[in-house]
Design a protein around this motif. Structure first.
Motif, PDB file in Angstrom:
ATOM      1  N   LEU A 180      50.962  55.778  18.253  1.00 60.10           N
ATOM      2  CA  LEU A 180      49.907  55.914  17.235  1.00 60.10           C
ATOM      3  C   LEU A 180      49.958  57.278  16.567  1.00 60.10           C
ATOM      4  CD1 LEU A 180      46.869  54.157  18.943  1.00 60.10           C
ATOM      5  CD2 LEU A 180      48.119  53.386  16.916  1.00 60.10           C
ATOM      6  N   GLU A 181      50.228  58.329  17.357  1.00 58.45           N
ATOM      7  CA  GLU A 181      50.343  59.677  16.794  1.00 58.45           C
ATOM      8  C   GLU A 181      51.524  59.770  15.838  1.00 58.45           C
ATOM      9  OE1 GLU A 181      50.507  62.638  19.871  1.00 58.45           O
ATOM     10  OE2 GLU A 181      48.670  61.893  20.806  1.00 58.45           O
ATOM     11  N   GLN A 182      52.635  59.142  16.199  1.00 62.13           N
ATOM     12  CA  GLN A 182      53.833  59.187  15.352  1.00 62.13           C
ATOM     13  C   GLN A 182      53.653  58.392  14.059  1.00 62.13           C
ATOM     14  OE1 GLN A 182      57.047  57.805  17.853  1.00 62.13           O
ATOM     15  NE2 GLN A 182      57.622  59.906  18.351  1.00 62.13           N
ATOM     16  N   LEU A 183      52.944  57.276  14.143  1.00 59.46           N
ATOM     17  CA  LEU A 183      52.785  56.408  12.979  1.00 59.46           C
ATOM     18  C   LEU A 183      51.661  56.849  12.051  1.00 59.46           C
ATOM     19  CD1 LEU A 183      53.235  52.902  14.641  1.00 59.46           C
ATOM     20  CD2 LEU A 183      54.873  54.132  13.202  1.00 59.46           C
ATOM     21  N   HIS A 184      50.805  57.734  12.542  1.00 58.35           N
ATOM     22  CA  HIS A 184      49.630  58.170  11.786  1.00 58.35           C
ATOM     23  C   HIS A 184      48.800  56.927  11.440  1.00 58.35           C
ATOM     24  CE1 HIS A 184      51.400  62.134  11.730  1.00 58.35           C
ATOM     25  NE2 HIS A 184      52.516  61.582  11.300  1.00 58.35           N
ATOM     26  N   GLU A 185      48.466  56.724  10.218  1.00 62.05           N
ATOM     27  CA  GLU A 185      47.661  55.565   9.828  1.00 62.05           C
ATOM     28  C   GLU A 185      48.512  54.354   9.444  1.00 62.05           C
ATOM     29  OE1 GLU A 185      44.273  55.266  10.026  1.00 62.05           O
ATOM     30  OE2 GLU A 185      44.464  57.178  11.076  1.00 62.05           O
ATOM     31  N   GLN A 186      49.816  54.443   9.617  1.00 57.62           N
ATOM     32  CA  GLN A 186      50.704  53.349   9.230  1.00 57.62           C
ATOM     33  C   GLN A 186      50.862  52.298  10.323  1.00 57.62           C
ATOM     34  OE1 GLN A 186      54.167  55.587   8.003  1.00 57.62           O
ATOM     35  NE2 GLN A 186      53.526  55.458   5.867  1.00 57.62           N
ATOM     36  N   HIS A 187      50.176  52.453  11.455  1.00 57.96           N
ATOM     37  CA  HIS A 187      50.311  51.482  12.534  1.00 57.96           C
ATOM     38  C   HIS A 187      49.849  50.087  12.103  1.00 57.96           C
ATOM     39  CE1 HIS A 187      46.064  52.505  13.025  1.00 57.96           C
ATOM     40  NE2 HIS A 187      45.926  51.421  13.785  1.00 57.96           N
ATOM     41  N   ILE A 188      48.905  50.016  11.193  1.00 61.89           N
ATOM     42  CA  ILE A 188      48.435  48.708  10.713  1.00 61.89           C
ATOM     43  C   ILE A 188      49.535  48.016   9.916  1.00 61.89           C
ATOM     44  CG2 ILE A 188      46.770  47.545   9.215  1.00 61.89           C
ATOM     45  CD1 ILE A 188      44.714  49.650  10.131  1.00 61.89           C
ATOM     46  N   ASP A 189      50.257  48.763   9.098  1.00 63.64           N
ATOM     47  CA  ASP A 189      51.360  48.177   8.342  1.00 63.64           C
ATOM     48  C   ASP A 189      52.469  47.690   9.272  1.00 63.64           C
ATOM     49  OD1 ASP A 189      50.133  48.646   5.871  1.00 63.64           O
ATOM     50  OD2 ASP A 189      50.972  50.666   5.740  1.00 63.64           O
ATOM     51  N   ASP A 230      38.669  47.408  20.087  1.00 63.74           N
ATOM     52  CA  ASP A 230      39.441  48.234  21.019  1.00 63.74           C
ATOM     53  C   ASP A 230      40.684  48.853  20.373  1.00 63.74           C
ATOM     54  OD1 ASP A 230      41.098  46.049  20.782  1.00 63.74           O
ATOM     55  OD2 ASP A 230      41.059  45.506  22.904  1.00 63.74           O
ATOM     56  N   GLY A 231      40.868  48.655  19.059  1.00 67.97           N
ATOM     57  CA  GLY A 231      41.992  49.241  18.343  1.00 67.97           C
ATOM     58  C   GLY A 231      43.202  48.344  18.231  1.00 67.97           C
ATOM     59  N   GLU A 232      43.232  47.234  18.952  1.00 69.49           N
ATOM     60  CA  GLU A 232      44.345  46.301  18.834  1.00 69.49           C
ATOM     61  C   GLU A 232      44.318  45.642  17.460  1.00 69.49           C
ATOM     62  OE1 GLU A 232      45.571  44.470  23.114  1.00 69.49           O
ATOM     63  OE2 GLU A 232      43.858  43.539  22.136  1.00 69.49           O
ATOM     64  N   ASN A 241      49.523  45.961  20.299  1.00 72.83           N
ATOM     65  CA  ASN A 241      48.884  47.136  20.872  1.00 72.83           C
ATOM     66  C   ASN A 241      49.920  48.259  20.924  1.00 72.83           C
ATOM     67  OD1 ASN A 241      47.739  49.071  22.567  1.00 72.83           O
ATOM     68  ND2 ASN A 241      46.640  47.523  23.729  1.00 72.83           N
ATOM     69  N   PHE A 242      49.569  49.429  20.411  1.00 72.61           N
ATOM     70  CA  PHE A 242      50.466  50.574  20.397  1.00 72.61           C
ATOM     71  C   PHE A 242      49.989  51.619  21.403  1.00 72.61           C
ATOM     72  CE2 PHE A 242      50.709  48.843  16.075  1.00 72.61           C
ATOM     73  CZ  PHE A 242      52.077  48.685  15.930  1.00 72.61           C
ATOM     74  N   SER A 243      50.919  52.302  22.024  1.00 69.23           N
ATOM     75  CA  SER A 243      50.568  53.405  22.919  1.00 69.23           C
ATOM     76  C   SER A 243      50.019  54.562  22.092  1.00 69.23           C
ATOM     77  CB  SER A 243      51.794  53.865  23.706  1.00 69.23           C
ATOM     78  OG  SER A 243      52.706  54.523  22.837  1.00 69.23           O
ATOM     79  N   ASP A 244      49.300  55.445  22.735  1.00 70.65           N
ATOM     80  CA  ASP A 244      48.746  56.615  22.038  1.00 70.65           C
ATOM     81  C   ASP A 244      49.857  57.458  21.411  1.00 70.65           C
ATOM     82  OD1 ASP A 244      46.164  55.882  22.669  1.00 70.65           O
ATOM     83  OD2 ASP A 244      46.069  57.149  24.459  1.00 70.65           O
ATOM     84  N   HIS A 245      50.966  57.576  22.114  1.00 76.61           N
ATOM     85  CA  HIS A 245      52.102  58.361  21.610  1.00 76.61           C
ATOM     86  C   HIS A 245      52.622  57.787  20.292  1.00 76.61           C
ATOM     87  CE1 HIS A 245      55.760  60.755  21.626  1.00 76.61           C
ATOM     88  NE2 HIS A 245      56.466  59.632  21.504  1.00 76.61           N
TER      89      HIS A 245
END
Length: 89
Positions: free
Chosen positions: A38-47, A13-15, A32-36
Motif C-alpha cells: 500500500l505504501e509503494q502504490l500510494h493511492e493507486q492500489h484501487i486501480d 476494512d480497506g479490502e 487485499n494488499f499488505s501495508d508495505h
C-alpha cells in the motif's frame, strides 16, 4: 441466464471487493494488499485491484464458456485433473 451487474467497492476494512451491484451479499472476490505494498502504490492500489478483479472476471467467463462447450460436445467432463495437486507459479 439473466445479466448480473457487478460493482467494485472498497470495504470498511480497506479490502477491495467485487460484489453484485446494489447488494450487501458476501463479495464474490476480494483483493487485499499488505501495508508495505500500500505504501509503494500510494493511492493507486484501487486501480491495481480493478485490473486484478477484471482479469478474474474474464477468466471465470472463459472457464464457464469452455465448460459449457465441453458438456455440449460430448455430454461428459474429464475430472482426472481434479486428482492432481494444483501448481501455482
Amino acid at each position: 441466464m439473466p445479466d448480473m451487474f457487478l460493482e467494485i467497492v472498497e470495504l470498511d476494512d480497506g479490502e477491495i471487493a467485487l460484489r453484485k451491484a446494489d447488494s450487501d451479499d458476501e463479495p464474490i472476490m476480494r483483493v487485499n494488499f499488505s501495508d508495505h505494498i500500500l505504501e509503494q502504490l500510494h493511492e493507486q492500489h484501487i486501480d491495481v485491484a480493478k485490473v486484478m478483479l477484471t482479469a478474474g472476471i474474464h477468466m471465470i467467463s472463459d472457464i464457464n464458456q469452455k465448460s459449457e462447450e465441453g458438456q455440449a460436445s460430448d455430454g461428459s467432463s474429464d475430472n482426472t485433473d481434479d486428482l492432481r495437486p494444483k501448481v501455482i507459479h
